[in-house]
Design an enzyme around this catalytic site. Structure first.
Site, mmCIF file in Angstrom:
data_model
loop_
_atom_site.group_PDB
_atom_site.id
_atom_site.type_symbol
_atom_site.label_atom_id
_atom_site.label_comp_id
_atom_site.label_asym_id
_atom_site.label_seq_id
_atom_site.Cartn_x
_atom_site.Cartn_y
_atom_site.Cartn_z
ATOM 1 N N ASN A 56 0.737 -1.167 0.146
ATOM 2 C CA ASN A 56 0.153 -0.095 -0.071
ATOM 3 C C ASN A 56 0.967 1.153 -0.025
ATOM 4 O O ASN A 56 1.261 1.671 0.772
ATOM 5 C CB ASN A 56 -0.981 -0.016 1.355
ATOM 6 N N TYR A 60 0.560 7.911 -0.804
ATOM 7 C CA TYR A 60 -0.071 9.034 -1.731
ATOM 8 C C TYR A 60 -0.026 10.407 -1.239
ATOM 9 O O TYR A 60 0.223 10.526 -0.153
ATOM 10 C CB TYR A 60 -1.231 8.379 -2.459
#
Ligand SMILES: C[S@@+](CC[C@H](N)C(=O)[O-])C[C@H]1O[C@@H](n2cnc3c(N)ncnc32)[C@H](O)[C@@H]1O
Length: 369
Positions: free
Chosen positions: A65, A68
């Protein structure tokens, strides 16, 4: 095989993978923050910036993951680091985003035939700044996208799981929005010759509208408003009302089918007669379409030709004749809302220029002389 988790922290993906698939692998995690790097003894931990890290070997499986956040101007990133990233990433574009760079880096570190599995925000599917990334993915391998929708609790961002096989070809899109309710992913779309075009959901009525209508981009020239800093820096901009001045309009002044010319949402004022000095296209009456209306299309005709600070501004091309009232009603109407939601669901909260360019107009609302 060799299994890698970038930005691993405590290595939740390595742990889950080993639980499910056994111990017969070599596990490695990379984490930039030494305080969060905390892997079990069966995994090797590397403290490094994954985006600058050069391991000198390739991997069979990369999963995780990635973080971002925008990397462009305004991001908390030293100019040196931004430069180092920009030089390394062929997919960098516009403000770009950390997860785009993590994707490119991951793909580059895969062995031929290797597999990458990431959960990422879904914006790359449609946003222009991921055009290069989409083309890169299409070139480098076969991509399966599992659209999750609202998957990160408490966050607005919509998410997707990407399963990428290096060396293959084509795109598959799955609906995985009901995964949490126990429904398996549903294959929606298969594009064996995908070259990195926007990833849109197949929607029969929407595609019929596109086939039968005229794309908005063929009928109108599409401009984006003067940005806030540009408006503020303009010598004619005022912060108080006065003779000859009108409010600089924002998205909040744009209502379905109507412009509110009164409320000074921006707190800025500009000489009405000089609107064209801010942007030439403000000088003539034109169509205004909302940029960020949370999965809705909102449009109105600015018959008074005011100065604006936001939204798309559309000027009819030479020789085009419009049934204005019907056109504005159509753009705000249920058919277009269903078209927009059908093709783009909630991948991003804004209407982008490429989406707007393709939006279909019924031919009886428009005619070219
Ligand atoms: C699992 S990721 C992202 C989780 C979530 N998607 C987010 O964006 O907040 C969080 C981890 O990534 C690490 N990280 C961030 N940038 C990194 C980089 N350039 N290289 C390696 N690790 C990084 C952070 O230190 C943190 O432990």
């Amino acid at each position: 095989g060799r299994v890698l988790e970038p930005a691993c922290g405590e290595g939740p993906f390595l742990r889950a993978f080993r639980e499910a698939h056994g111990t017969g692998y070599r596990f490695l995690g990379v984490e930039v923050d030494p305080r969060t790097l905390d892997l079990p003894s069966w995994a090797e931990g590397v403290q490094a910036d994954f985006l600058l890290w050069e391991p000198g070997e390739a991997f069979d499986l990369i999963l995780g993951n990635p973080p971002y956040g925008a990397l462009g101007a305004g991001a908390r990133l030293s100019p040196e680091r931004r430069k180092a990233y920009r030089e390394r990433f062929a997919t960098w574009w516009g403000r770009y985003n950390l997860y785009g760079a993590f994707l490119e880096k991951g793909v580059r570190l895969l062995k031929p035939g290797g597999l990458l599995v990431y959960v990422v925000p879904a914006g790359w599917m449609v946003l222009e700044e991921f055009q290069r990334l989409r083309a890169f993915l299409a070139r480098e391998g076969a991509l399966e996208v599992f659209y999750l929708g609202r998957a990160f609790p408490g966050l607005k961002v919509r998410a997707a799981v990407l399963r990428f096989r290096k060396g293959g070809k084509g795109l598959r899109l799955y609906d995985a929005e009901a995964l949490g309710q126990g429904h398996p992913p549903l294959l929606l779309l298969e594009e064996p010759a995908w070259q990195g075009e926007m990833v849109r959901f197949p929607h029969e009525e929407a595609l019929t509208l596109e086939r039968e209508g005229l794309p908005l981009g063929e009928v109108f020239r599409i401009h984006f408003a003067a940005r806030s800093p540009e408006v503020k820096a303009h010598p004619l901009t005022q912060t108080r009302p006065g003779p000859g001045l009108v409010p600089v309009l924002t998205g909040r002044n744009l209502l379905p089918g109507e412009v509110d010319y009164e409320t000074p949402h921006s707190g800025l004022y500009f000489p009405k007669e000089a609107a064209g000095l801010l942007k030439p296209f403000y000088a003539t009456p034109h169509l205004v379409v909302g940029h960020t209306r949370h999965y809705r299309v909102v449009a109105a005709w600015d018959g008074q030709a005011y100065p604006w600070r936001e939204e798309f501004h559309l000027l009819p091309k030479e020789g085009v004749r419009l049934d204005l009232e019907a056109l504005v009603a159509y753009l705000n109407g249920p058919e277009i809302q269903a078209y927009y939601r059908g093709l783009y669901r909630e991948v991003v909260p804004h209407l982008t220029r490429p989406m707007l360019e393709r939006l279909p107009l019924p031919k009886d609302l428009v005619s070219a002389r």
